[in-house]
Scaffold this motif. Structure first.
Motif, PDB file in Angstrom:
ATOM      1  N   UNK A 105      46.339  29.063  68.772  1.00 18.86           N
ATOM      2  CA  UNK A 105      47.334  27.709  70.269  1.00 18.86           C
ATOM      3  C   UNK A 105      46.879  28.532  71.528  1.00 18.86           C
ATOM      4  N   UNK A 106      46.128  29.549  71.715  1.00 15.99           N
ATOM      5  CA  UNK A 106      45.434  29.603  72.778  1.00 15.99           C
ATOM      6  C   UNK A 106      44.321  29.834  72.911  1.00 15.99           C
ATOM      7  N   UNK A 107      44.175  29.381  74.514  1.00 12.95           N
ATOM      8  CA  UNK A 107      42.467  29.168  74.390  1.00 12.95           C
ATOM      9  C   UNK A 107      41.664  30.552  74.347  1.00 12.95           C
ATOM     10  N   UNK A 108      40.710  30.841  74.456  1.00 16.18           N
ATOM     11  CA  UNK A 108      39.673  31.569  75.338  1.00 16.18           C
ATOM     12  C   UNK A 108      39.987  31.890  75.925  1.00 16.18           C
ATOM     13  N   UNK A 109      39.972  31.037  76.922  1.00 16.21           N
ATOM     14  CA  UNK A 109      39.173  31.231  78.860  1.00 16.21           C
ATOM     15  C   UNK A 109      39.654  29.688  79.356  1.00 16.21           C
ATOM     16  N   UNK A 110      40.424  30.360  80.112  1.00 20.17           N
ATOM     17  CA  UNK A 110      40.222  28.715  81.193  1.00 20.17           C
ATOM     18  C   UNK A 110      38.905  28.974  81.896  1.00 20.17           C
ATOM     19  N   UNK A 194      28.991  26.828  90.531  1.00 19.47           N
ATOM     20  CA  UNK A 194      29.846  27.614  90.201  1.00 19.47           C
ATOM     21  C   UNK A 194      30.709  27.438  89.246  1.00 19.47           C
ATOM     22  N   UNK A 195      30.850  28.711  88.779  1.00 17.13           N
ATOM     23  CA  UNK A 195      32.116  28.342  87.835  1.00 17.13           C
ATOM     24  C   UNK A 195      33.099  29.727  87.338  1.00 17.13           C
ATOM     25  N   UNK A 196      33.892  29.055  87.164  1.00 16.09           N
ATOM     26  CA  UNK A 196      35.464  29.888  87.986  1.00 16.09           C
ATOM     27  C   UNK A 196      36.037  29.925  86.463  1.00 16.09           C
ATOM     28  N   UNK A 197      35.810  31.541  85.718  1.00 10.54           N
ATOM     29  CA  UNK A 197      36.541  31.659  84.237  1.00 10.54           C
ATOM     30  C   UNK A 197      38.016  32.803  84.319  1.00 10.54           C
ATOM     31  N   UNK A 198      39.204  32.509  83.858  1.00 11.10           N
ATOM     32  CA  UNK A 198      39.645  33.266  83.379  1.00 11.10           C
ATOM     33  C   UNK A 198      40.539  33.542  82.022  1.00 11.10           C
ATOM     34  N   UNK A 199      40.239  35.226  81.921  1.00 11.49           N
ATOM     35  CA  UNK A 199      40.138  35.465  80.020  1.00 11.49           C
ATOM     36  C   UNK A 199      41.243  36.450  79.797  1.00 11.49           C
ATOM     37  N   UNK A 200      41.826  36.228  78.726  1.00 11.12           N
ATOM     38  CA  UNK A 200      43.077  37.570  78.569  1.00 11.12           C
ATOM     39  C   UNK A 200      42.377  38.913  78.479  1.00 11.12           C
ATOM     40  N   UNK A 201      42.807  39.626  79.377  1.00  7.23           N
ATOM     41  CA  UNK A 201      42.224  40.392  78.841  1.00  7.23           C
ATOM     42  C   UNK A 201      42.183  41.417  78.002  1.00  7.23           C
ATOM     43  N   UNK A 202      44.014  40.701  77.108  1.00  5.64           N
ATOM     44  CA  UNK A 202      44.195  42.193  75.572  1.00  5.64           C
ATOM     45  C   UNK A 202      43.128  40.890  74.568  1.00  5.64           C
ATOM     46  N   UNK A 203      41.989  40.342  75.062  1.00  9.36           N
ATOM     47  CA  UNK A 203      40.618  40.181  73.296  1.00  9.36           C
ATOM     48  C   UNK A 203      40.036  39.133  73.809  1.00  9.36           C
ATOM     49  N   UNK A 204      39.248  40.287  75.072  1.00 11.09           N
ATOM     50  CA  UNK A 204      38.234  39.632  75.756  1.00 11.09           C
ATOM     51  C   UNK A 204      37.511  41.177  75.856  1.00 11.09           C
ATOM     52  N   UNK A 205      36.171  41.022  75.611  1.00 11.40           N
ATOM     53  CA  UNK A 205      35.294  42.420  75.988  1.00 11.40           C
ATOM     54  C   UNK A 205      34.134  41.661  76.688  1.00 11.40           C
ATOM     55  N   UNK A 206      33.595  42.360  77.562  1.00  9.76           N
ATOM     56  CA  UNK A 206      32.511  42.142  77.832  1.00  9.76           C
ATOM     57  C   UNK A 206      31.743  43.308  78.050  1.00  9.76           C
ATOM     58  N   UNK A 207      30.238  42.942  77.944  1.00 11.98           N
ATOM     59  CA  UNK A 207      29.104  43.471  77.581  1.00 11.98           C
ATOM     60  C   UNK A 207      27.462  43.434  78.604  1.00 11.98           C
TER      61      UNK A 207
END
Length: 215
Positions: A105-110, A194-207
């Motif tokens: 029900x929630x998006x991967x990011x904004x 220019x792109x601003x992305x808001x990612x949920x910290x509980x389910x996102x990994x930056x590699x």
């Protein structure tokens, strides 16, 4: 046809209890995705349409996803005008994206992306939200107006979420959000997105993978 994401806000179940009962899809945002996206921009439409950056990051397929988009024209506020190197008030095309797993029900990011309106308007299709999702994404969109992206810079920070972000991303209490400011430069060293992305910290990994030149 893409629908404005506000139009279907009531289509999905509300409340954290619903999403808490199912595991969330984890997203791995790998820095190698940018070359992957650029390579796809020159592929046939069928190849470009088969998969996109979200599939790359999640391992899902297009049939697993629900994609929503919103376009509007805005006047560049001072921070964005500075980022693009244009006068304050310059028209920008603001594009908002929400993509989620169909079973969640929630998006991967904004995601909020900005293009110079004058650049995008060289191809009227780039102003038409009904063309979304665009096969090949922003790389291919800009290619239609003669723009080749040379490099992408991403700056990552973290902070507590706003109430709206908590609600839209369905964040558990105490979860931070990861902010990514992505700036794309063309081969003439001009900022083209220019792109601003808001990612949920509980389910996102930056590699981040850094390839080194050999001796």
């Amino acid at each position: 046809m893409a629908r404005a994401y506000e139009e279907i806000a009531d289509d999905r179940p509300h409340g954290r209890d619903t999403c808490a009962r199912r595991p969330r899809t984890r997203v791995v945002r790998d820095s190698g995705r940018h070359q992957w996206e650029k390579d796809r921009a020159r592929q046939p439409r069928t190849t470009r349409a088969a998969t996109g950056a979200t599939e790359h990051d999640t391992g899902l397929v297009a049939a697993d996803l629900v994609f929503l988009a919103r376009y509007r024209t805005i006047e560049a506020p001072a921070p964005l005008a500075e980022a693009f190197g244009v006068p304050e008030g310059t028209p920008l095309l603001e594009r908002g994206y929400r993509t989620r797993c169909a079973a969640e029900t929630a998006p991967f990011g904004l995601v909020t992306s900005y293009l110079l309106h004058a650049v995008a308007a060289a191809d009227p299709d780039l102003l038409d939200v009904s063309k979304e999702p665009w096969p090949g994404g922003t790389h291919h969109q800009l290619a239609t107006v003669g723009v080749e992206i040379d490099r992408v810079e991403e700056r990552c920070t973290a902070r507590p979420p706003t109430p709206q972000e908590t609600r839209e991303l369905e964040l558990p209490d105490g979860t931070a959000v990861i902010l990514v400011r992505k700036t794309s430069y063309d081969i003439n060293d001009r900022v083209v997105e220019v792109c601003d992305v808001v990612l949920p910290g509980d389910r996102t990994e930056l590699l981040f993978t850094t390839r080194l030149e050999r001796w």
